[in-house]
Design a protein around this motif. Structure first.
Motif, PDB file in Angstrom:
ATOM      1  N   ILE A 130       6.246   9.229 -11.426  1.00  0.00           N
ATOM      2  CA  ILE A 130       6.685   9.514 -12.802  1.00  0.00           C
ATOM      3  C   ILE A 130       6.927   8.239 -13.598  1.00  0.00           C
ATOM      4  N   VAL A 131       7.760   7.346 -13.047  1.00  0.00           N
ATOM      5  CA  VAL A 131       8.172   6.161 -13.824  1.00  0.00           C
ATOM      6  C   VAL A 131       7.249   4.965 -13.619  1.00  0.00           C
ATOM      7  N   LYS A 132       6.393   5.060 -12.589  1.00  0.00           N
ATOM      8  CA  LYS A 132       5.455   3.974 -12.267  1.00  0.00           C
ATOM      9  C   LYS A 132       6.212   2.655 -12.117  1.00  0.00           C
ATOM     10  N   ASN A 133       5.935   1.653 -12.936  1.00  0.00           N
ATOM     11  CA  ASN A 133       6.551   0.335 -12.765  1.00  0.00           C
ATOM     12  C   ASN A 133       7.668   0.063 -13.780  1.00  0.00           C
ATOM     13  N   LYS A 134       8.226   1.130 -14.352  1.00  0.00           N
ATOM     14  CA  LYS A 134       9.234   0.948 -15.400  1.00  0.00           C
ATOM     15  C   LYS A 134      10.624   0.661 -14.839  1.00  0.00           C
ATOM     16  N   LEU A 135      10.819   0.909 -13.552  1.00  0.00           N
ATOM     17  CA  LEU A 135      12.106   0.653 -12.920  1.00  0.00           C
ATOM     18  C   LEU A 135      11.917  -0.174 -11.653  1.00  0.00           C
ATOM     19  N   THR A 136      12.972  -0.890 -11.249  1.00  0.00           N
ATOM     20  CA  THR A 136      12.918  -1.671 -10.013  1.00  0.00           C
ATOM     21  C   THR A 136      13.070  -0.745  -8.805  1.00  0.00           C
ATOM     22  N   LYS A 137      12.813  -1.288  -7.606  1.00  0.00           N
ATOM     23  CA  LYS A 137      12.970  -0.495  -6.384  1.00  0.00           C
ATOM     24  C   LYS A 137      14.419  -0.061  -6.193  1.00  0.00           C
ATOM     25  N   VAL A 138      15.340  -0.959  -6.533  1.00  0.00           N
ATOM     26  CA  VAL A 138      16.766  -0.624  -6.423  1.00  0.00           C
ATOM     27  C   VAL A 138      17.119   0.484  -7.416  1.00  0.00           C
ATOM     28  N   ASP A 139      16.533   0.426  -8.624  1.00  0.00           N
ATOM     29  CA  ASP A 139      16.754   1.479  -9.616  1.00  0.00           C
ATOM     30  C   ASP A 139      16.268   2.830  -9.094  1.00  0.00           C
ATOM     31  N   ILE A 140      15.110   2.811  -8.452  1.00  0.00           N
ATOM     32  CA  ILE A 140      14.510   4.065  -7.969  1.00  0.00           C
ATOM     33  C   ILE A 140      15.377   4.711  -6.899  1.00  0.00           C
ATOM     34  N   ILE A 141      15.850   3.903  -5.932  1.00  0.00           N
ATOM     35  CA  ILE A 141      16.697   4.505  -4.886  1.00  0.00           C
ATOM     36  C   ILE A 141      18.051   4.917  -5.458  1.00  0.00           C
ATOM     37  N   SER A 142      18.536   4.191  -6.472  1.00  0.00           N
ATOM     38  CA  SER A 142      19.792   4.569  -7.132  1.00  0.00           C
ATOM     39  C   SER A 142      19.627   5.898  -7.862  1.00  0.00           C
ATOM     40  N   LEU A 143      18.525   6.033  -8.568  1.00  0.00           N
ATOM     41  CA  LEU A 143      18.220   7.278  -9.270  1.00  0.00           C
ATOM     42  C   LEU A 143      18.038   8.418  -8.267  1.00  0.00           C
ATOM     43  N   ASN A 144      17.441   8.079  -7.138  1.00  0.00           N
ATOM     44  CA  ASN A 144      17.257   9.023  -6.032  1.00  0.00           C
ATOM     45  C   ASN A 144      18.608   9.583  -5.586  1.00  0.00           C
ATOM     46  N   ILE A 145      19.572   8.703  -5.364  1.00  0.00           N
ATOM     47  CA  ILE A 145      20.920   9.108  -4.936  1.00  0.00           C
ATOM     48  C   ILE A 145      21.553  10.028  -5.972  1.00  0.00           C
ATOM     49  N   ILE A 146      21.432   9.654  -7.241  1.00  0.00           N
ATOM     50  CA  ILE A 146      22.037  10.442  -8.324  1.00  0.00           C
ATOM     51  C   ILE A 146      21.446  11.852  -8.367  1.00  0.00           C
ATOM     52  N   ILE A 147      20.127  11.951  -8.251  1.00  0.00           N
ATOM     53  CA  ILE A 147      19.457  13.261  -8.296  1.00  0.00           C
ATOM     54  C   ILE A 147      19.937  14.152  -7.153  1.00  0.00           C
ATOM     55  N   VAL A 148      19.977  13.595  -5.942  1.00  0.00           N
ATOM     56  CA  VAL A 148      20.394  14.369  -4.765  1.00  0.00           C
ATOM     57  C   VAL A 148      21.831  14.860  -4.919  1.00  0.00           C
ATOM     58  N   LEU A 149      22.711  13.991  -5.418  1.00  0.00           N
ATOM     59  CA  LEU A 149      24.132  14.357  -5.526  1.00  0.00           C
ATOM     60  C   LEU A 149      24.412  15.313  -6.675  1.00  0.00           C
ATOM     61  N   ILE A 150      23.585  15.288  -7.707  1.00  0.00           N
ATOM     62  CA  ILE A 150      23.734  16.283  -8.775  1.00  0.00           C
ATOM     63  C   ILE A 150      23.330  17.661  -8.246  1.00  0.00           C
ATOM     64  N   ILE A 151      22.285  17.692  -7.426  1.00  0.00           N
ATOM     65  CA  ILE A 151      21.838  18.954  -6.831  1.00  0.00           C
ATOM     66  C   ILE A 151      22.868  19.467  -5.832  1.00  0.00           C
ATOM     67  N   ASN A 152      23.367  18.554  -4.968  1.00  0.00           N
ATOM     68  CA  ASN A 152      24.342  18.949  -3.940  1.00  0.00           C
ATOM     69  C   ASN A 152      25.342  17.818  -3.696  1.00  0.00           C
ATOM     70  N   PRO A 153      26.477  17.832  -4.399  1.00  0.00           N
ATOM     71  CA  PRO A 153      27.486  16.773  -4.247  1.00  0.00           C
ATOM     72  C   PRO A 153      28.076  16.679  -2.839  1.00  0.00           C
ATOM     73  N   TYR A 154      27.954  17.767  -2.049  1.00  0.00           N
ATOM     74  CA  TYR A 154      28.484  17.743  -0.682  1.00  0.00           C
ATOM     75  C   TYR A 154      27.822  16.663   0.174  1.00  0.00           C
ATOM     76  N   TYR A 155      26.616  16.266  -0.192  1.00  0.00           N
ATOM     77  CA  TYR A 155      25.890  15.274   0.620  1.00  0.00           C
ATOM     78  C   TYR A 155      26.642  13.943   0.723  1.00  0.00           C
ATOM     79  N   ILE A 156      27.506  13.648  -0.243  1.00  0.00           N
ATOM     80  CA  ILE A 156      28.217  12.369  -0.240  1.00  0.00           C
ATOM     81  C   ILE A 156      29.119  12.239   0.987  1.00  0.00           C
ATOM     82  N   TYR A 157      29.454  13.385   1.631  1.00  0.00           N
ATOM     83  CA  TYR A 157      30.289  13.369   2.832  1.00  0.00           C
ATOM     84  C   TYR A 157      29.475  13.695   4.093  1.00  0.00           C
TER      85      TYR A 157
END
Length: 716
Positions: free
Chosen positions: A281-308
């Motif tokens: 989707i974003v191709k080269n518009k974000l850094t690798k760290v940005d992508i994994i950070s965005l990844n974490i945010i998406i997962v936790l919005i879907i299921n906040p229980y994952y943080i534990y």
């Protein structure tokens, strides 16, 4: 249209290389849950963010509020009144033994576990009637199974009364079930557990005792490595057709999606899948760290229980670290340098994950630092690829079987290096925060070739290892063990430690792990009242891992069990009127005064005076011995009376109870005892306000300061 593009561009400009600040806010939110002091830390962080970068502050606030909202909705759904009758769909089946199967049931966006004699296939709709079992934290640093189930969105374990099959349904989890059954039915039982673990992440039938012992269990968790192998294979095939990069990426993503379904939506694979999607989707518009950070945010919005969820924490923690320190950890081309760097990387990652893994296992095996790189190459380049090939081309299973034999031999060999095991014990959230701050500080300075900071890290590890030195309170624990009883007395700074009985030995090493988590490195006196396994069993395990100075038995308990301990410490045999006197405690023995030719009646009965508190210990004596004690000792006056034989009706006569003076009586019955201890008739002989039972309160802890004691009940 151009205005919309400008807004999107501005969004990316604001987020570029900044999304990890949002993730850090989420982490602070997670650890501050139910902790006032850490909420203050979160607020300070948000204020700093507001001053330094207002757009990121706004994004962080929006994301935090969104996660909190979803979390609250899930909590409301989770805490809906318990149903007596449940209609739900089977999403997972695990074979416990030949006549019992554990089923995971989904209904109303939450799950239940239930053991059923019949196996129902995934997708089946069942009607269940029963009550939910309850699970408690029974002793210090014990596993909180209720909490574990909660953040897996599992409402509980059903104690089944009735079960009926309604109809056949469909679930995406069926594909995992299908492959699991195919492997079970098509391959020898010596290799099937490895195939299931490495390919579809089902480790239920794999004995991981020695794998965990040598610290390579992470290699048997389905992860990004599996997806990368699939991507590599697909990439090689697609290159033959000379497709465009975008087309190849889409096809690869489709196959990755299929694998996500096959493994049953494991979080470690979902992480890689979301990263692939974001790259498309974003191709080269974000850094690798940005992508994994965005990844974490998406997962936790879907299921906040994952943080534990430990799998979530470890998967993202390692991936995040690898990206942030990519320059430090960048492997050079020379083979020798690659090997050296692999050793360094493995060691650093083990230190990185230590505060998390130690929660599950108090031991850190130093041998894993040496052998991990070898096993990483072994599993990555041989074991894992061959697992996929064997699944497809069944006829090569003899080769795979040979690899399994070699692997098991190596694991068994290295698991014998027990002298390299270091026990650290659990730490609280504040210590974890300090640990990670120092960890970051040290790595930053090493990167800048300032190696003196390593000394700071060694100091924090010293404090962790000798955490018992920082115990500022005298403590007494009447422990709630699975089977049997044990009483642990620990003076401040862990200066003196006394353990009276040790419970039954268990596969989870309960008693030994309690001692390790409390930072206990030596026991001054290990006192075994008698040699029944529910009193002496845990001691066989304890002496292997913890230094014991003195081991005490009753004079008439000389047998193969007690003789075993002669090589582990000074063995002392006691009888009535014997006295042990040390600087801070004294023991006076009341019984036995002769050999009663009965292991229970030969139990050591004694009064322990420690921390200005007196405790009467009675082992498993019977009514006959109680009568003799009253004849020989007319004025027994203690603070605590440990009731005999776990509250059995063979002891605790009304006469004995009424003729000794005590402030509290304590019954330790073992939460898995099959005898119905403590018996109601015995419980009813005590005044309710003077009786403390582990059945009612779990572990009973007494904190002593300045000759004043405070009762702490694990279950109130």
């Amino acid at each position: 249209m151009s205005l919309t593009k400008s807004k999107i561009k501005l969004l990316f400009n604001n987020l570029y290389n900044n999304i990890h600040f949002i993730v850090f806010g989420i982490v602070l939110l997670a650890i501050s849950y139910k902790n006032v002091y850490l909420i203050i830390l979160l607020l300070i962080y948000l204020i700093i963010l507001f001053i330094k970068n207002k757009p990121i502050f706004i994004y962080t606030l929006i994301i935090l509020l969104l996660i909190i909202s979803v979390f609250m909705i899930k909590e409301i759904n989770y805490n809906i009144i318990k149903e007596d009758i449940i209609v739900g769909k089977v999403v997972k089946v695990e074979k416990i033994n030949e006549s019992l199967y554990k089923h995971k049931i989904k209904t109303n966006n939450r799950y239940y576990l239930v053991n059923i004699e019949n196996e129902y296939s995934v997708g089946s709709i069942l009607k269940l009637k029963g009550k939910l079992d309850s699970f408690d934290v029974h002793y210090p640093s014990g596993f909180d199974y209720n909490n574990y189930l909660h953040y897996q969105n599992i409402k509980g374990v059903i104690l089944l009364e009735e079960c009926s099959f309604l109809k056949k349904g469909f679930s995406l989890h069926y594909f995992n079930y299908l492959i699991n059954n195919y492997i079970d039915n098509s391959f020898d039982e010596s290799i099937a557990p490895y195939l299931k673990t490495l390919i579809i992440g089902n480790s239920d039938s794999l004995d991981t005792t020695n794998i965990n012992k040598i610290g390579i269990s992470h290699l048997f968790v389905v992860s990004g490595l599996h997806v990368n192998i699939i991507i590599l294979i697909i990439g090689k095939i697609l290159s033959l057709f000379k497709l465009k990069n975008q087309t190849s990426n889409i096809i690869t993503f489709i196959f990755s999606t299929i694998y996500v379904v096959i493994v049953g939506f494991m979080i470690s694979i979902i992480r890689v899948w979301i990263s692939l999607l974001l790259k498309l989707i974003v191709k080269n518009k974000l850094t690798k760290v940005d992508i994994i950070s965005l990844n974490i945010i998406i997962v936790l919005i879907i299921n906040p229980y994952y943080i534990y969820n430990y799998s979530f924490i470890l998967s993202y923690l390692i991936a995040f670290f690898m990206l942030i320190y990519e320059d430090i950890l960048k492997l050079k081309n020379r083979f020798l340098n690659r090997i050296i760097n692999m050793f360094i990387l493995t060691f650093i990652i083990q230190l990185l994950t230590l505060p998390i893994t130690i929660t599950m296992n108090p031991d850190f095996n130093l041998v894993s630092c040496i052998i991990n790189p070898f096993f990483i190459y072994f599993v990555t380049y041989l074991f894992l690829p061959l697992s996929f090939i064997t699944l497809i081309f069944k006829f090569i299973w003899p080769i795979y079987s040979y690899i399994v034999i070699v692997f098991e031999y190596l694991v068994d060999f290295f698991s014998n290096f027990e002298f390299l095991i270091v026990s650290l014990g659990n730490i609280n959230v504040y210590f974890k925060i300090v640990y990670y701050l120092i960890f970051y500080f040290v790595l930053y300075h090493i990167y800048n070739k300032k190696y003196l900071s390593i000394l700071i890290f060694l100091i924090i590890m010293f404090i962790w290892y000798y955490k018992g030195l920082f115990n500022l309170t005298n403590k007494i624990y009447f422990l709630d063990l699975p089977v049997g009883e044990a009483t642990l007395i620990v003076s401040k700074n862990n200066h003196e430690v006394i353990l009276i009985d040790s419970g039954e030995i268990t596969k989870n090493h309960d008693m030994t792990n309690i001692l390790k988590h409390l930072g206990i490195k030596k026991i001054d006196y290990l006192i075994i009242s008698h040699s029944d396994t529910d009193h002496i069993g845990g001691a066989f395990d304890i002496v292997k891992y913890i230094k014991v100075k003195n081991i005490v038995f009753n004079k008439y308990d000389v047998n193969s069990k007690t003789n075993y301990f002669h090589s582990f410490g000074k063995v002392i045999y006691l009888k009535s009127n014997d006295i042990i006197k040390e600087e801070n405690f004294m023991i006076k023995v009341l019984s036995p005064n002769k050999d009663y030719h009965n292991v229970n009646d030969n139990s050591l009965v004694f009064i322990l005076n420690v921390f200005n508190i007196s405790i009467l210990f009675t082992g498993d004596i019977s009514l006959k011995i109680e009568e003799e004690i009253l004849k020989n000792y007319s004025n027994i006056n203690v603070d605590f009376y440990k009731v005999a034989h776990h509250g059995s009706s063979t002891s605790s006569s009304i006469k004995f109870i009424s003729n000794i003076k005590f402030k509290y009586a304590v019954i330790m019955s073992g939460y898995y005892n099959t005898f119905g201890f403590p018996k109601n008739e015995i419980v009813n002989r005590f005044k309710k306000e003077k009786l403390l039972t582990t059945k009612e309160f779990n572990t009973i802890q007494i904190n002593v300061k300045k000759n004043k004691y405070k009762l702490i009940l694990f279950k109130k």
